[in-house]
Design a protein around this motif. Sequence first.
Motif, PDB file in Angstrom:
ATOM      1  N   ASP A 124      96.424  -2.593  -9.315  1.00  0.00           N
ATOM      2  CA  ASP A 124      97.191  -2.303 -10.616  1.00  0.00           C
ATOM      3  C   ASP A 124      98.710  -2.267 -10.191  1.00  0.00           C
ATOM      4  OD1 ASP A 124      95.036  -2.398 -12.092  1.00  0.00           O
ATOM      5  OD2 ASP A 124      94.927  -0.221 -12.265  1.00  0.00           O
ATOM      6  N   LEU A 610      95.514  -6.808 -26.724  1.00  0.00           N
ATOM      7  CA  LEU A 610      95.626  -6.344 -25.375  1.00  0.00           C
ATOM      8  C   LEU A 610      96.418  -4.982 -25.285  1.00  0.00           C
ATOM      9  CD1 LEU A 610      94.955  -7.674 -22.624  1.00  0.00           C
ATOM     10  CD2 LEU A 610      97.437  -8.511 -22.704  1.00  0.00           C
ATOM     11  N   PHE A 613      93.655  -2.332 -25.616  1.00  0.00           N
ATOM     12  CA  PHE A 613      92.667  -2.134 -24.578  1.00  0.00           C
ATOM     13  C   PHE A 613      93.027  -3.333 -23.532  1.00  0.00           C
ATOM     14  CE2 PHE A 613      88.403  -3.226 -22.642  1.00  0.00           C
ATOM     15  CZ  PHE A 613      88.475  -1.851 -21.865  1.00  0.00           C
ATOM     16  N   ASN A 614      93.394  -2.996 -22.299  1.00  0.00           N
ATOM     17  CA  ASN A 614      93.941  -4.010 -21.140  1.00  0.00           C
ATOM     18  C   ASN A 614      92.724  -4.760 -20.612  1.00  0.00           C
ATOM     19  OD1 ASN A 614      95.716  -5.285 -19.809  1.00  0.00           O
ATOM     20  ND2 ASN A 614      96.030  -3.487 -18.388  1.00  0.00           N
ATOM     21  N   CYS A 615      92.097  -5.571 -21.235  1.00  0.00           N
ATOM     22  CA  CYS A 615      91.327  -6.533 -20.424  1.00  0.00           C
ATOM     23  C   CYS A 615      91.444  -7.864 -20.954  1.00  0.00           C
ATOM     24  CB  CYS A 615      89.773  -5.911 -20.995  1.00  0.00           C
ATOM     25  SG  CYS A 615      88.394  -6.674 -19.921  1.00  0.00           S
ATOM     26  N   SER A 618      88.559 -10.984 -20.900  1.00  0.00           N
ATOM     27  CA  SER A 618      87.523 -10.872 -22.044  1.00  0.00           C
ATOM     28  C   SER A 618      88.140 -10.915 -23.259  1.00  0.00           C
ATOM     29  CB  SER A 618      86.912  -9.482 -21.828  1.00  0.00           C
ATOM     30  OG  SER A 618      86.254  -9.424 -20.399  1.00  0.00           O
ATOM     31  N   SER A 647      89.630  -5.470 -29.801  1.00  0.00           N
ATOM     32  CA  SER A 647      90.051  -4.633 -28.825  1.00  0.00           C
ATOM     33  C   SER A 647      88.522  -3.857 -28.526  1.00  0.00           C
ATOM     34  CB  SER A 647      91.282  -4.150 -28.577  1.00  0.00           C
ATOM     35  OG  SER A 647      91.410  -3.035 -29.889  1.00  0.00           O
ATOM     36  N   VAL A 650      85.601  -5.627 -27.214  1.00  0.00           N
ATOM     37  CA  VAL A 650      85.614  -6.081 -25.799  1.00  0.00           C
ATOM     38  C   VAL A 650      85.468  -4.637 -25.058  1.00  0.00           C
ATOM     39  CG1 VAL A 650      87.117  -6.445 -24.016  1.00  0.00           C
ATOM     40  CG2 VAL A 650      86.970  -7.867 -26.068  1.00  0.00           C
ATOM     41  N   LYS A 651      85.769  -3.681 -25.514  1.00  0.00           N
ATOM     42  CA  LYS A 651      85.657  -2.302 -24.896  1.00  0.00           C
ATOM     43  C   LYS A 651      84.215  -1.786 -24.913  1.00  0.00           C
ATOM     44  CE  LYS A 651      87.818   2.392 -24.799  1.00  0.00           C
ATOM     45  NZ  LYS A 651      89.285   3.052 -25.489  1.00  0.00           N
ATOM     46  N   ASP A 654      82.754  -4.282 -22.067  1.00  0.00           N
ATOM     47  CA  ASP A 654      83.291  -3.618 -20.872  1.00  0.00           C
ATOM     48  C   ASP A 654      82.568  -2.313 -20.347  1.00  0.00           C
ATOM     49  OD1 ASP A 654      85.339  -3.981 -18.684  1.00  0.00           O
ATOM     50  OD2 ASP A 654      85.741  -1.821 -19.116  1.00  0.00           O
ATOM     51  N   SER A 660      77.045  -9.592 -23.806  1.00  0.00           N
ATOM     52  CA  SER A 660      77.884 -10.488 -24.423  1.00  0.00           C
ATOM     53  C   SER A 660      77.152 -11.104 -25.409  1.00  0.00           C
ATOM     54  CB  SER A 660      78.121 -11.667 -23.347  1.00  0.00           C
ATOM     55  OG  SER A 660      79.031 -10.643 -22.318  1.00  0.00           O
TER      56      SER A 660
END
Length: 750
Positions: A124, A610, A613-615, A618, A647, A650-651, A654, A660
């Motif tokens: 990171d 984004l 949720f920082n992904c 996806s 978000s 996607v969370k 994840d 999916s």
Amino acid sequence: MNKKKDFLRTIVENDLKSGKYKEIVTRFPPEPNGFPHIGHAKSISINFGIARDYNGHCNLRMDDTNPTKEDTKYVHALEDAVKWLGFDWGEHLYFTSDYFSQIHDYAIKLIKMGKAYVDSLCEDEIREYRGTVTQPGKRSKFAQRSVEENLDLFERMKNGEFKDGEHVLRAKIDMSAANMKMRDPLLYRIRHAHHFRAGDKWSIYPMYDFAHCLSDYIEGITHSICTLEFENNRDIYDWVLDTLELKPPRPYQYEFARLNINYTVMSKRKLLELVEGGYVSGWDDPRLPTIAGYRRRGYTPESILNFCDQIGIAKANSVVDVAQLEFCIRDGLNPKVPRVLCVLDPLKVTIENYEGSEELEAPYYPHDVPKEGSRKIPFSKEIYIEKDDFAENPPKGYFRLTPEQPVRLRHGYIISCKEVIKDENGNITEIKAEYYPDSKSGAEDTSGIKVKSAIQWVSVADAKKVEVRLYDRLFKNEAPEGIEDLNPNSLQIIKNAFIEPAVITEKPDERFQFERQGYFYTDPIDYSDENPVFNKIVGLKDSWAKKAKTKQTAPKPQPKKVQVDGEVAPMTDEQKILFEKYTNELRLNSEVSNTLARDKFLSNFFEDALCAFNCPVSISNIVVNEVARELKQAQADELKFSAGHISQLVKMIDADTISSKIAKQVFEEMAKTGENPTQIVKAKGLVQISDPAKISPIIDEIISNNPDNVAKFKAGNTKLLGFFVGQVLKKTGGKANPKVVNELVAQKLQ
């Protein structure tokens, strides 16, 4: 040389004329982490083709720098694909792992030159320090380490003294470079994983950008030909070779447009999802665009290479119509394969005025095909015809058999209908007919009866029962986005088709034209004399366009044009900044980055999601696929869901809360109702099942219900693993975790 000149061959010819190289050496460098597909076929034809055309040679090199994804089975699949397409690497089969020691020595040299250092920032922090397109990056404090300290740490990395991710080796270039890939790129990372060739000798593995150019140099490659997504990597390629001051001649990298085909996916990730999810029977499923799939379907290597030659070598990405590939396959088969008679949907016809039996002489090839060969077709009182070759109440323009209209039996006699036999439900079960003895096909026909068509048929007593697999396009949408776009009618299996006996007994070929049906191939795995199996290669003409037209009730909105006079429209400065940010900083692939950068609404939507949720990978995939699809049907202000909803979705993916596949279902509900995705999952009970204790009983039941397939699997047909996985996923409505299912099924079948 008759090949049309392309920009790559122009470069090669200029380099030869100038004396830059004495011999042209290219390479095909696949990563052995999946089965090769039609896109690889294009690369193979380019690299091996250029080497052949200019009396050089092409190396086959496996880019095996990631031990966590690579396997020997993929190496064999790649070798088989190259051979099947008709190319030979001779003695030039190499692996990047062959050069691990030399590449390591080059890394040591860079460290001693002060051009590389061991960095101890976490992943990171490295990403954060890289900066953005508009802001320069910041060099790590660990870049100040001395040469001695870097050498010591790098040696200890090699010896396995550190954990994965604890250190990396980076090039020291320019943290403010406009090309963000030049901001101190990674050269080595720690991987405590068993390598399928090198074993456990190495605990560090070179990055692609470092290993690729050095492998090219070591092998004496002259022209390193890549697809467009590696265009920005060219600066690193040149920097490594120039900085090390390697003795010339050295290789140079050139890029061409990758192959994209409509109704097709070629992402390795998506292909793996299809295979592991049981949606197809394996990597060689005839519906897949893999070389193994095309080969099993019956495509010929000559036709595939002809297709690659027709589409040419371009500098800008575009989408090729799959109908062009199908045309090349059809065009290649037409002058080669014998024509035979097969009935797929049989209707019995009893010819009441015929007695005994006879053999009718029939050629395998029409008059316009310069090939010889014939066979004898048995004819008797009882025959089968296709059900749709008889109509009791025919529509206008129907030229086959009716109660009032006679028809010719191909290579045989003219018959007419005398009586229609039906069952208690009104279904036609048999036709009583009569034949005209003086109507035998050819010069013997003196009947004077005029008919408008001839139909295929087989003798009931002599025909061979066969299994026929009718393959259609795997996806129903022109630009498929995922599993939800699968065509439910992509495979139809007919167990009780009947074919004339010579096909089985004389075996005149492996490929045939079933007259009026299409081109077919004897399945290379499942075919036997006792149970013949034929795969449909391609139809006699392109019927898909007609089907698609009849299904379409209204014209759909078209995506925004991004081409001007055949060329891709240039990006604005603002779009370029976004593109660089998405590809370099967020590590999105070039196609996704291009879509986002060119569409202001999608890019803003993506940025908003984004923030929650920082992904990025996806989220971007959902935005450019699902969200973009909804925008084709509605205005932006009509969307019922928000970036926050995406978000949250996607969370959950994840966190393995949902799969999916289930996420697609949740999105569709969210798009209709605007309901929070978390509430949808809870209300509909869509939480992914990952507990082995809940999945095991389902697997046991399916194994118990399929003893024949279990026996085949244990006898060596490992492709049936996909069948069992697919049955489990189907039984659980797609809620079972595919990874867990794969592991459990594999264990239970041992």
